[in-house]
Design an enzyme around this catalytic site. Structure first.
Site, PDB file in Angstrom:
ATOM      1  N   LYS A 119     -40.457   9.519  30.882  1.00 31.81           N
ATOM      2  CA  LYS A 119     -39.622  10.555  31.147  1.00 31.81           C
ATOM      3  C   LYS A 119     -40.524  11.538  31.805  1.00 31.81           C
ATOM      4  O   LYS A 119     -39.711  12.324  32.912  1.00 31.81           O
ATOM      5  CB  LYS A 119     -39.240  11.044  29.719  1.00 31.81           C
ATOM      6  CG  LYS A 119     -38.305  10.312  29.003  1.00 31.81           C
ATOM      7  CD  LYS A 119     -37.133  11.197  28.302  1.00 31.81           C
ATOM      8  CE  LYS A 119     -36.128  10.120  27.812  1.00 31.81           C
ATOM      9  NZ  LYS A 119     -35.022  10.796  26.760  1.00 31.81           N
ATOM     10  N   LYS A 200     -33.748  -0.027  32.219  1.00 35.18           N
ATOM     11  CA  LYS A 200     -32.802  -0.262  31.030  1.00 35.18           C
ATOM     12  C   LYS A 200     -31.666   0.672  31.331  1.00 35.18           C
ATOM     13  O   LYS A 200     -31.813   1.880  32.090  1.00 35.18           O
ATOM     14  CB  LYS A 200     -33.485   0.407  29.779  1.00 35.18           C
ATOM     15  CG  LYS A 200     -33.615   1.536  29.621  1.00 35.18           C
ATOM     16  CD  LYS A 200     -33.954   2.129  28.250  1.00 35.18           C
ATOM     17  CE  LYS A 200     -34.218   3.513  27.968  1.00 35.18           C
ATOM     18  NZ  LYS A 200     -34.363   3.828  26.643  1.00 35.18           N
ATOM     19  N   LYS A 203     -28.329   6.495  28.688  1.00 31.57           N
ATOM     20  CA  LYS A 203     -27.388   7.492  28.553  1.00 31.57           C
ATOM     21  C   LYS A 203     -27.571   8.556  29.659  1.00 31.57           C
ATOM     22  O   LYS A 203     -26.766   9.117  30.250  1.00 31.57           O
ATOM     23  CB  LYS A 203     -27.133   8.162  26.949  1.00 31.57           C
ATOM     24  CG  LYS A 203     -26.507   7.391  26.003  1.00 31.57           C
ATOM     25  CD  LYS A 203     -26.228   8.148  24.649  1.00 31.57           C
ATOM     26  CE  LYS A 203     -26.867   7.446  23.549  1.00 31.57           C
ATOM     27  NZ  LYS A 203     -27.965   8.268  23.125  1.00 31.57           N
TER      28      LYS A 203
HETATM   29  P1  TYM Z   1     -30.928   6.798  21.496  1.00 30.77           P
HETATM   30  O1  TYM Z   1     -29.722   7.407  21.156  1.00 30.77           O
HETATM   31  O2  TYM Z   1     -31.824   6.828  22.711  1.00 30.77           O
HETATM   32  O3  TYM Z   1     -30.753   4.983  21.523  1.00 30.77           O
HETATM   33  C1  TYM Z   1     -30.103   4.733  20.384  1.00 30.77           C
HETATM   34  C2  TYM Z   1     -30.452   3.121  20.019  1.00 30.77           C
HETATM   35  O4  TYM Z   1     -29.791   2.277  21.271  1.00 30.77           O
HETATM   36  C3  TYM Z   1     -31.087   1.311  21.808  1.00 30.77           C
HETATM   37  N1  TYM Z   1     -30.923   1.304  23.222  1.00 30.77           N
HETATM   38  C4  TYM Z   1     -30.968   0.181  23.928  1.00 30.77           C
HETATM   39  N2  TYM Z   1     -31.002  -1.166  23.351  1.00 30.77           N
HETATM   40  C5  TYM Z   1     -30.969  -2.180  24.342  1.00 30.77           C
HETATM   41  N3  TYM Z   1     -30.740  -1.898  25.749  1.00 30.77           N
HETATM   42  C6  TYM Z   1     -30.664  -0.723  26.033  1.00 30.77           C
HETATM   43  N4  TYM Z   1     -30.505  -0.550  27.398  1.00 30.77           N
HETATM   44  C7  TYM Z   1     -30.816   0.423  25.132  1.00 30.77           C
HETATM   45  N5  TYM Z   1     -30.665   1.607  25.408  1.00 30.77           N
HETATM   46  C8  TYM Z   1     -30.759   2.357  24.111  1.00 30.77           C
HETATM   47  C9  TYM Z   1     -32.158   2.306  21.229  1.00 30.77           C
HETATM   48  O5  TYM Z   1     -33.472   1.450  21.059  1.00 30.77           O
HETATM   49  C10 TYM Z   1     -31.875   3.028  20.024  1.00 30.77           C
HETATM   50  O6  TYM Z   1     -32.201   2.020  18.889  1.00 30.77           O
HETATM   51  N6  TYM Z   1     -35.313   7.558  19.389  1.00 30.77           N
HETATM   52  C11 TYM Z   1     -34.003   6.921  19.090  1.00 30.77           C
HETATM   53  C12 TYM Z   1     -33.175   7.847  17.971  1.00 30.77           C
HETATM   54  C13 TYM Z   1     -33.984   7.967  16.828  1.00 30.77           C
HETATM   55  C14 TYM Z   1     -34.292   7.187  15.887  1.00 30.77           C
HETATM   56  C15 TYM Z   1     -34.896   7.623  14.911  1.00 30.77           C
HETATM   57  C16 TYM Z   1     -34.086   5.628  15.820  1.00 30.77           C
HETATM   58  C17 TYM Z   1     -34.444   9.288  16.284  1.00 30.77           C
HETATM   59  N7  TYM Z   1     -35.012   9.039  15.063  1.00 30.77           N
HETATM   60  C18 TYM Z   1     -35.425   6.948  13.574  1.00 30.77           C
HETATM   61  C19 TYM Z   1     -34.496   5.061  14.491  1.00 30.77           C
HETATM   62  C20 TYM Z   1     -34.993   5.562  13.438  1.00 30.77           C
HETATM   63  C21 TYM Z   1     -33.367   6.646  20.268  1.00 30.77           C
HETATM   64  O7  TYM Z   1     -34.024   6.024  21.108  1.00 30.77           O
HETATM   65  O8  TYM Z   1     -32.109   7.061  20.326  1.00 30.77           O
END
Ligand code: TYM
Length: 339
Positions: A119, A200, A203
């Site tokens: 990032k 990847k 959002k």
């Molecule tokens: P976020 O909102 O960015 O993503 C949510 C979940 O979606 C998965 N993901 C993907 N998986 C496959 N291919 C993709 N292109 C792709 N883009 C996103 C992410 O791996 C995630 O599982 N850091 C976390 C949020 C969080 C969290 C936690 C998760 C905060 N605290 C505690 C688990 C446990 C996240 O990436 O959110």
């Protein structure tokens, strides 16, 4: 008399309420597994609204989007009766635990987190919050004594840090935290951007390469039909065919067919056929989700009640963990003066 049932494993995961909706990668890498785990596990799923603040969203948009995200989770099959659904910020214990864990986190260790490096390298202004993000994530997970954390492959390193911090805390202060199982990726865990299949789908990038769960059928079809593909004509999954591999992965998740079976189907056929079929499969997958979403969003009172109930249930677990943590690290318990 039958033997008592062993306790169900505890599952926890979170998603940030950012963007216009969840995207296809969130569904494939995370939320579809959440929906499937609810019977055999004791699940806690939350909206990571504090993590969303690292993007400094418009305040009103974050509030609205958090409620929308609850509706989206329910529309995608998360069941608030069987699972605990809550907003991270409704439980101040998360921030408290993250601070305590941050005092056990090495500066170099946090600097090595690739999400932070990526990032920052992409030119986004880097805040202390972005740097601290994985420590807050570790607190989210350890608070609930999670056995398993269904996440996409991009979050693997954050889970490894979480395990390291749990071990460090337990070693210094005595057994307190459950070690979450190491990340076990499955095929199709990582969905790529349709316009640039070397990165990847996300959002924060959005645009023509991102399929939103709530996109209308025409938009989904247009985006998938305009996906960037690779040289050659053969439909097969391979390292030198990232675009085609991505489309086959999406097709496999949306239809349930295996990638080798799909490759067989396309022998002698071209990329155009593949794209048309993938678009139709994704439209069919998300059409009922949009319908349920619209119905759920029409009743914001119900969505708020889901969060209130979830915060109550999550709060009991969180307070139990924090009572032990505060005592173990040596914080003096406040004396309650009778009035
Ligand atoms: P976020 O909102 O960015 O993503 C949510 C979940 O979606 C998965 N993901 C993907 N998986 C496959 N291919 C993709 N292109 C792709 N883009 C996103 C992410 O791996 C995630 O599982 N850091 C976390 C949020 C969080 C969290 C936690 C998760 C905060 N605290 C505690 C688990 C446990 C996240 O990436 O959110």
């Amino acid at each position: 008399m039958s033997a008592p049932r062993p306790p169900r494993p505890r599952v926890l995961s979170g998603i940030r309420p950012t963007g216009d909706s969840f995207q296809l990668g969130n569904y494939v890498g995370a939320v579809r597994h959440w929906a499937a785990m609810q019977d055999e596990s004791d699940c806690f799923f939350f909206l990571a609204d504090l993590h969303a603040l690292t993007d400094t969203p418009e305040p009103e948009r974050l509030r609205t989007r958090t409620r929308e995200a609850v509706a989206e989770l329910l529309a995608l099959g998360v069941d608030a009766d069987r699972s605990t659904v809550f907003a991270q910020s409704h439980l101040p214990q998360h921030v408290e635990l993250s601070w305590i864990l941050s005092c056990l986190t090495g500066f170099g260790e946090a600097s090595r987190m690739t999400q932070f490096q990526d990032k920052t390298a992409s030119g986004a202004s880097s805040s202390v919050g972005l740097f601290y993000y994985p420590v807050l994530q570790a607190a989210d997970i350890l608070m609930y004594q999670a056995d398993a954390v269904p996440i996409g492959e991009d979050q693997r390193q954050h889970l490894e840090l979480t395990r390291d911090l749990a071990q460090r805390f337990n070693g210094r202060y005595g057994q307190t935290f459950t070690l979450p199982a190491p990340y076990a990726g499955r095929q199709g865990e990582r969905i790529k951007d349709l316009q640039d299949p070397t990165r990847k789908m996300s959002k924060s990038i959005g645009g023509a390469g991102t399929v939103w769960v709530l996109d209308d059928p025409r938009t989904i079809t247009k985006k998938i039909k305009s996906a960037v593909t690779d040289t050659g004509r053969e439909v097969r999954a391979a390292d030198d065919k990232p675009g085609v591999t991505n489309l086959l992965t999406i097709a496999s998740v949306a239809t349930g067919a295996s990638i080798p079976d799909l490759e067989q189907t396309y022998v002698g056929r071209g990329y155009g056929d593949l794209k048309g079929d993938v678009a139709a499969a994704v439209v069919e997958l998300f059409a009922p989700v949009r319908e349920r979403y619209d119905a759920l969003l029409a009743d914001p009172g119900h969505l708020d009640a889901v969060l209130a109930d979830g915060a109550g249930r999550a709060g009991e677990v969180a307070e139990r963990t924090m009572t032990a943590v505060r005592e173990r690290v040596g914080l003096l318990a406040p004396r309650r003066t009778p009035r």
